[in-house]
Design a protein around this motif. Sequence first.
Motif, PDB file in Angstrom:
ATOM      1  N   THR A  81       0.836  -1.195   0.000  1.00 15.87           N
ATOM      2  CA  THR A  81       0.000   0.000   0.000  1.00 15.87           C
ATOM      3  C   THR A  81       0.872   1.246   0.000  1.00 15.87           C
ATOM      4  N   LYS A  82       0.375   2.283  -0.642  1.00 22.94           N
ATOM      5  CA  LYS A  82       1.042   3.578  -0.658  1.00 22.94           C
ATOM      6  C   LYS A  82       0.246   4.617   0.130  1.00 22.94           C
ATOM      7  N   GLY A  83      -0.800   4.150   0.831  1.00 25.83           N
ATOM      8  CA  GLY A  83      -1.605   5.058   1.645  1.00 25.83           C
ATOM      9  C   GLY A  83      -2.544   5.894   0.790  1.00 25.83           C
ATOM     10  N   PRO A  84      -3.308   6.781   1.406  1.00 29.40           N
ATOM     11  CA  PRO A  84      -3.284   7.071   2.834  1.00 29.40           C
ATOM     12  C   PRO A  84      -3.975   5.980   3.648  1.00 29.40           C
ATOM     13  N   LEU A  85      -3.626   5.914   4.924  1.00 33.29           N
ATOM     14  CA  LEU A  85      -4.201   4.929   5.826  1.00 33.29           C
ATOM     15  C   LEU A  85      -5.278   5.567   6.701  1.00 33.29           C
ATOM     16  N   ARG A  86      -6.273   4.763   7.037  1.00 33.52           N
ATOM     17  CA  ARG A  86      -7.246   5.131   8.055  1.00 33.52           C
ATOM     18  C   ARG A  86      -7.305   3.958   9.030  1.00 33.52           C
ATOM     19  N   ALA A  87      -7.322   4.229  10.311  1.00 35.87           N
ATOM     20  CA  ALA A  87      -7.302   3.160  11.308  1.00 35.87           C
ATOM     21  C   ALA A  87      -8.442   3.331  12.290  1.00 35.87           C
ATOM     22  N   PHE A  88      -8.946   2.196  12.790  1.00 31.53           N
ATOM     23  CA  PHE A  88     -10.069   2.195  13.722  1.00 31.53           C
ATOM     24  C   PHE A  88      -9.807   1.163  14.803  1.00 31.53           C
ATOM     25  N   SER A  89     -10.052   1.557  16.035  1.00 32.48           N
ATOM     26  CA  SER A  89      -9.844   0.655  17.165  1.00 32.48           C
ATOM     27  C   SER A  89     -11.021  -0.305  17.284  1.00 32.48           C
ATOM     28  N   LEU A  90     -10.740  -1.593  17.198  1.00 28.42           N
ATOM     29  CA  LEU A  90     -11.716  -2.642  17.447  1.00 28.42           C
ATOM     30  C   LEU A  90     -11.474  -3.178  18.860  1.00 28.42           C
ATOM     31  N   PRO A  91     -12.393  -3.975  19.402  1.00 31.47           N
ATOM     32  CA  PRO A  91     -12.200  -4.455  20.783  1.00 31.47           C
ATOM     33  C   PRO A  91     -10.856  -5.127  21.038  1.00 31.47           C
ATOM     34  N   ASN A  92     -10.354  -5.925  20.087  1.00 31.65           N
ATOM     35  CA  ASN A  92      -9.109  -6.649  20.326  1.00 31.65           C
ATOM     36  C   ASN A  92      -8.060  -6.438  19.249  1.00 31.65           C
ATOM     37  N   SER A  93      -8.274  -5.478  18.370  1.00 31.79           N
ATOM     38  CA  SER A  93      -7.334  -5.264  17.273  1.00 31.79           C
ATOM     39  C   SER A  93      -7.570  -3.888  16.678  1.00 31.79           C
ATOM     40  N   VAL A  94      -6.797  -3.568  15.652  1.00 32.56           N
ATOM     41  CA  VAL A  94      -6.945  -2.308  14.917  1.00 32.56           C
ATOM     42  C   VAL A  94      -7.200  -2.637  13.457  1.00 32.56           C
ATOM     43  N   LEU A  95      -8.230  -2.038  12.878  1.00 31.96           N
ATOM     44  CA  LEU A  95      -8.497  -2.203  11.459  1.00 31.96           C
ATOM     45  C   LEU A  95      -7.842  -1.057  10.712  1.00 31.96           C
ATOM     46  N   VAL A  96      -7.011  -1.390   9.736  1.00 30.55           N
ATOM     47  CA  VAL A  96      -6.353  -0.398   8.901  1.00 30.55           C
ATOM     48  C   VAL A  96      -6.929  -0.507   7.499  1.00 30.55           C
ATOM     49  N   ALA A  97      -7.445   0.619   6.993  1.00 31.33           N
ATOM     50  CA  ALA A  97      -8.015   0.663   5.647  1.00 31.33           C
ATOM     51  C   ALA A  97      -7.116   1.523   4.762  1.00 31.33           C
ATOM     52  N   ALA A  98      -6.865   1.046   3.549  1.00 33.31           N
ATOM     53  CA  ALA A  98      -6.094   1.762   2.551  1.00 33.31           C
ATOM     54  C   ALA A  98      -6.740   1.506   1.195  1.00 33.31           C
ATOM     55  N   PRO A  99      -6.426   2.306   0.179  1.00 38.31           N
ATOM     56  CA  PRO A  99      -7.042   2.066  -1.135  1.00 38.31           C
ATOM     57  C   PRO A  99      -6.838   0.651  -1.652  1.00 38.31           C
ATOM     58  N   GLU A 100      -5.743  -0.001  -1.233  1.00 40.73           N
ATOM     59  CA  GLU A 100      -5.424  -1.327  -1.758  1.00 40.73           C
ATOM     60  C   GLU A 100      -5.993  -2.481  -0.943  1.00 40.73           C
ATOM     61  N   GLY A 101      -6.585  -2.224   0.207  1.00 39.69           N
ATOM     62  CA  GLY A 101      -7.103  -3.344   0.975  1.00 39.69           C
ATOM     63  C   GLY A 101      -7.333  -3.018   2.431  1.00 39.69           C
ATOM     64  N   LEU A 102      -7.579  -4.072   3.220  1.00 36.50           N
ATOM     65  CA  LEU A 102      -7.886  -3.959   4.642  1.00 36.50           C
ATOM     66  C   LEU A 102      -6.979  -4.894   5.425  1.00 36.50           C
ATOM     67  N   TRP A 103      -6.485  -4.398   6.559  1.00 33.45           N
ATOM     68  CA  TRP A 103      -5.655  -5.197   7.444  1.00 33.45           C
ATOM     69  C   TRP A 103      -6.229  -5.113   8.850  1.00 33.45           C
ATOM     70  N   GLU A 104      -6.470  -6.251   9.469  1.00 34.54           N
ATOM     71  CA  GLU A 104      -6.807  -6.272  10.890  1.00 34.54           C
ATOM     72  C   GLU A 104      -5.559  -6.725  11.625  1.00 34.54           C
ATOM     73  N   VAL A 105      -5.030  -5.884  12.505  1.00 29.30           N
ATOM     74  CA  VAL A 105      -3.698  -6.127  13.051  1.00 29.30           C
ATOM     75  C   VAL A 105      -3.704  -6.045  14.572  1.00 29.30           C
ATOM     76  N   ASP A 106      -2.727  -6.715  15.158  1.00 29.66           N
ATOM     77  CA  ASP A 106      -2.392  -6.566  16.563  1.00 29.66           C
ATOM     78  C   ASP A 106      -1.140  -5.696  16.599  1.00 29.66           C
ATOM     79  N   VAL A 107      -1.284  -4.443  17.005  1.00 32.44           N
ATOM     80  CA  VAL A 107      -0.157  -3.522  16.893  1.00 32.44           C
ATOM     81  C   VAL A 107       0.936  -3.818  17.913  1.00 32.44           C
ATOM     82  N   GLN A 108       0.586  -4.419  19.038  1.00 32.03           N
ATOM     83  CA  GLN A 108       1.609  -4.683  20.049  1.00 32.03           C
ATOM     84  C   GLN A 108       2.523  -5.837  19.645  1.00 32.03           C
ATOM     85  N   THR A 109       1.956  -6.879  19.040  1.00 29.65           N
ATOM     86  CA  THR A 109       2.781  -8.006  18.597  1.00 29.65           C
ATOM     87  C   THR A 109       3.232  -7.854  17.151  1.00 29.65           C
TER      88      THR A 109
END
Length: 244
Positions: A81-109
Motif C-alpha cells: 500500500t502507498k496510503g493514505p491509511l485510516r485506522a479504527f480501534s476494534l475491541p481486540n485489534s486495529v483495522l487499517v483501511a487503505a485504497p489497496e485493501g484492509l488489514w486487521e492487526v495486533d499492533v503490540q505483537t
Amino acid sequence: SVQESGILEMWAERGAPKGGGEEDGFREESVCLVRLDLGEPASGPPIQHQGHLVILGTNSLCLLEMTSNPSLGSRLELPGTKGPLRAFSLPNSVLVAAPEGLWEVDVQTRSVRHHLQRTVSMATEPASDGQGQVMLASGDSGNPLFLYKQGGEIQDLASSGFANAAEWSLFADRFVLLWRNQLAYLEGETLRTQELPAAVVTRPVYCPESERLTMLLSDGTIRSCSSAGERFSFVCDMPGVPTT
C-alpha cells in the motif's frame, strides 16, 4: 501534534513565565518537550487503542511509547500500500483501511490477523461503531458500501438510491451517511434514504443521551432530528454561514 511530514511533537501547555509588557503581568509560552520523526509522511492524526496512541504513516503504523524517554515502537509495515491509511480501534485489534485493501492487526505483537485484498474508496470516510464494525465504500464502480466485522467478515450493503460519495459518515445509534440534503441510514443490510429540509453545511453532532443529531443547514437554521432524519425540531437561526 503530528505534521503531514511525519514530525511528532509533544508540548507542555504551560511554560516559563516571560515579561508581557505590563508592570505586574506576564505571559506563559508553550514548550516543545519531545520531537520525533516518523521517517515517512503521516496519513492522519493518531487514534487511541487500549490506552495507547497509534501513529499512522504512509504504509506503516506504530505505537507512541510514553516512557521517561518517549519513542516510536512496535512498528508494523503494511507492504503493498502507498496510503493514505485510516485506522479504527476494534475491541481486540486495529483495522487499517487503505485504497489497496484492509488489514486487521495486533499492533503490540506487530502481527496481521486478517488481510483482505479489496479496494477501498477513501472519497467516503469510513465510520466505526466502536464495537467491532466499520462501514466503508468499495473502490469499484458505483461506490457500493460494505461492513467490515472483526474477524475478517464482509457484509455488502444495498444502497437503496444513495449513490453519491458521502460528504460525512458517522455512527449515531446506527450508521449514517450525508450528502447535501440527503441522509441515508443503515437498517438491516439496506441504506434507507431520507430527504432533509436543506443541505447540511458541516459535520453533524450526535448526542447519545437524547439520541438526536444536530445539523447546521444551508437555509441558515440549526435543527435537530433523529438518526433516521425524522422528527425535526427547530433550534435557532444562524447569524452567518458556518465553516466548521
